[in-house]
Scaffold this motif. Structure first.
Motif, short mmCIF file in Angstrom:
data_model
loop_
_atom_site.label_atom_id
_atom_site.label_comp_id
_atom_site.label_asym_id
_atom_site.label_seq_id
_atom_site.Cartn_x
_atom_site.Cartn_y
_atom_site.Cartn_z
N GLY A 183 29.75 22.54 13.47
CA GLY A 183 28.96 22.77 14.65
C GLY A 183 29.49 21.81 15.63
N THR A 184 30.03 20.42 15.41
CA THR A 184 30.42 19.78 16.61
C THR A 184 31.89 20.25 17.08
OG1 THR A 184 29.41 17.85 15.62
CG2 THR A 184 31.42 17.29 17.08
N ALA A 185 32.75 20.91 16.27
CA ALA A 185 34.02 21.49 16.61
C ALA A 185 33.91 22.64 17.42
CB ALA A 185 34.67 21.87 15.51
N LEU A 186 32.73 23.53 17.24
CA LEU A 186 32.45 24.62 17.95
C LEU A 186 31.90 24.37 19.31
CD1 LEU A 186 30.94 26.84 15.38
CD2 LEU A 186 33.27 26.93 16.20
N GLU A 187 31.00 23.35 19.39
CA GLU A 187 30.38 22.98 20.59
C GLU A 187 31.53 22.30 21.58
OE1 GLU A 187 26.74 20.40 22.37
OE2 GLU A 187 27.12 20.26 20.27
N ASN A 188 32.44 21.54 20.96
CA ASN A 188 33.75 21.04 21.73
C ASN A 188 34.50 22.16 22.62
OD1 ASN A 188 33.13 18.40 21.11
ND2 ASN A 188 34.44 18.57 19.32
N ILE A 189 34.75 23.37 21.73
CA ILE A 189 35.23 24.46 22.14
C ILE A 189 34.53 25.05 23.29
CG2 ILE A 189 36.18 26.94 21.31
CD1 ILE A 189 36.89 25.73 19.05
N ILE A 190 33.27 25.38 23.14
CA ILE A 190 32.39 25.95 24.19
C ILE A 190 32.47 25.14 25.31
CG2 ILE A 190 30.00 26.12 24.56
CD1 ILE A 190 29.49 26.98 21.72
N GLN A 191 32.31 23.77 25.30
CA GLN A 191 32.45 22.94 26.46
C GLN A 191 33.72 22.99 27.12
OE1 GLN A 191 31.13 19.18 24.86
NE2 GLN A 191 28.75 19.67 25.17
N ALA A 192 34.96 22.88 26.23
CA ALA A 192 36.00 22.89 26.82
C ALA A 192 36.39 24.15 27.63
CB ALA A 192 37.20 22.82 25.73
N ASN A 193 35.79 25.39 27.28
CA ASN A 193 35.82 26.79 28.13
C ASN A 193 34.84 26.94 28.99
OD1 ASN A 193 38.03 28.39 26.39
ND2 ASN A 193 37.13 26.96 25.05
N GLN A 194 34.28 25.84 29.64
CA GLN A 194 33.20 26.14 30.74
C GLN A 194 32.09 26.85 30.52
OE1 GLN A 194 36.72 26.55 31.64
NE2 GLN A 194 36.56 24.18 31.77
N ALA A 195 31.77 26.81 29.16
CA ALA A 195 30.46 27.42 28.64
C ALA A 195 29.39 26.33 28.38
CB ALA A 195 30.74 28.17 27.37
N LYS A 196 28.34 26.84 28.08
CA LYS A 196 27.04 25.78 27.85
C LYS A 196 26.33 26.14 26.48
CE LYS A 196 22.80 23.99 30.04
NZ LYS A 196 21.77 24.01 31.21
N MET A 197 26.59 25.21 25.71
CA MET A 197 25.47 25.24 24.23
C MET A 197 24.13 25.48 24.72
SD MET A 197 25.79 25.84 21.03
CE MET A 197 26.89 24.89 19.98
N LEU A 198 23.31 26.31 24.37
CA LEU A 198 22.05 26.40 24.72
C LEU A 198 21.10 25.76 23.58
CD1 LEU A 198 21.82 29.59 26.77
CD2 LEU A 198 21.75 27.30 27.70
N SER A 199 21.52 26.01 22.47
CA SER A 199 20.54 25.90 21.20
C SER A 199 21.47 26.06 19.87
CB SER A 199 19.25 26.85 21.07
OG SER A 199 19.76 28.08 20.99
#
Length: 214
Positions: free
Chosen positions: A27-43
């Motif tokens: 989950g942490t690894a996926l969230e890092n990818i999301i943030q690195a691609n100018q996206a926002k984890m919502l939940s």
């Protein structure tokens, strides 16, 4: 403000075989990818499902492939088990800024319902908009991605991950400590040429959706 965007809702496949510690690390690894691609984890809920928002619908496709590639590699490297993501991408109008209060619009519902559809099938990727005519093209793109990812080996996934980050063959070879000829063989066998064509078709489809509903 209302603008076009994309919502990704995803579920980790075979998460029960991974254990809580590995799921948290993934989950942490996926969230890092999301943030690195100018996206926002919502939940992040149930421990193995999450939803994120990206303001650029063109970038949502690449992000989805990056997330799937990371999940495949993570499962094989850390637990030796098969894992993947079921990913539903909803494309449409979104009220911004996105907050817990505004994250309930039609595009969020579209993405969530898409994941429900995936849970009832063997498929891994579904891309939908409110434009039923354009959904035919998005359906074909999704099916071909599933076909390519189903046969993806660990070595091919490593190369694909770097290509999706816009790294060239030479950079990828250095980072993976492989010869450029070996990397080139993996590029050919994983279907990168076809994936690049899918990017082109996806972009053209999104442009048409924006034109029809702009």
């Amino acid at each position: 403000m209302i603008k076009q965007g994309a919502v990704i809702t995803a579920d980790i496949v075979n998460s029960t075989a991974m254990g809580g510690g590995l799921i948290t690390a993934l989950g942490t690894a996926l969230e890092n990818i999301i943030q690195a691609n100018q996206a926002k984890m919502l939940s992040y809920y149930r421990g193995d499902s999450f939803q994120c928002y990206i303001s650029d619908p063109y970038a949502a496709f690449r992000l989805a492939l990056l997330l799937r590639t990371e999940t495949k590699l993570f499962g094989r490297k850390h637990s030796g088990i098969y894992t993947d993501l079921k990913i539903s991408i909803g494309i449409g109008r979104i009220e911004t800024p996105v907050t817990p209060k505004t994250a309930h619009g039609e595009t969020f519902v579209l993405s969530g319902r898409g994941l429900d559809q995936l849970e009832k099938s063997d498929r891994r990727l579904l891309i939908q908009s409110k434009d039923e005519r354009m959904n035919i093209a998005l359906e074909a793109i999704s099916l071909f991605v599933d076909y390519l990812f189903d046969a993806l080996t660990n070595k091919q996934a490593e190369v694909l991950q770097h290509l999706l980050m816009d790294r060239n063959q030479m950079e990828t070879a250095v980072l993976l400590n492989k010869s450029q000829s070996t990397v080139n063989k993996h590029i050919q066998s994983l279907g990168w040429k076809q994936i690049e064509e899918l990017f082109r078709l996806y972009q053209k489809t999104i442009q048409q959706i924006n034109h029809n509903h702009g």
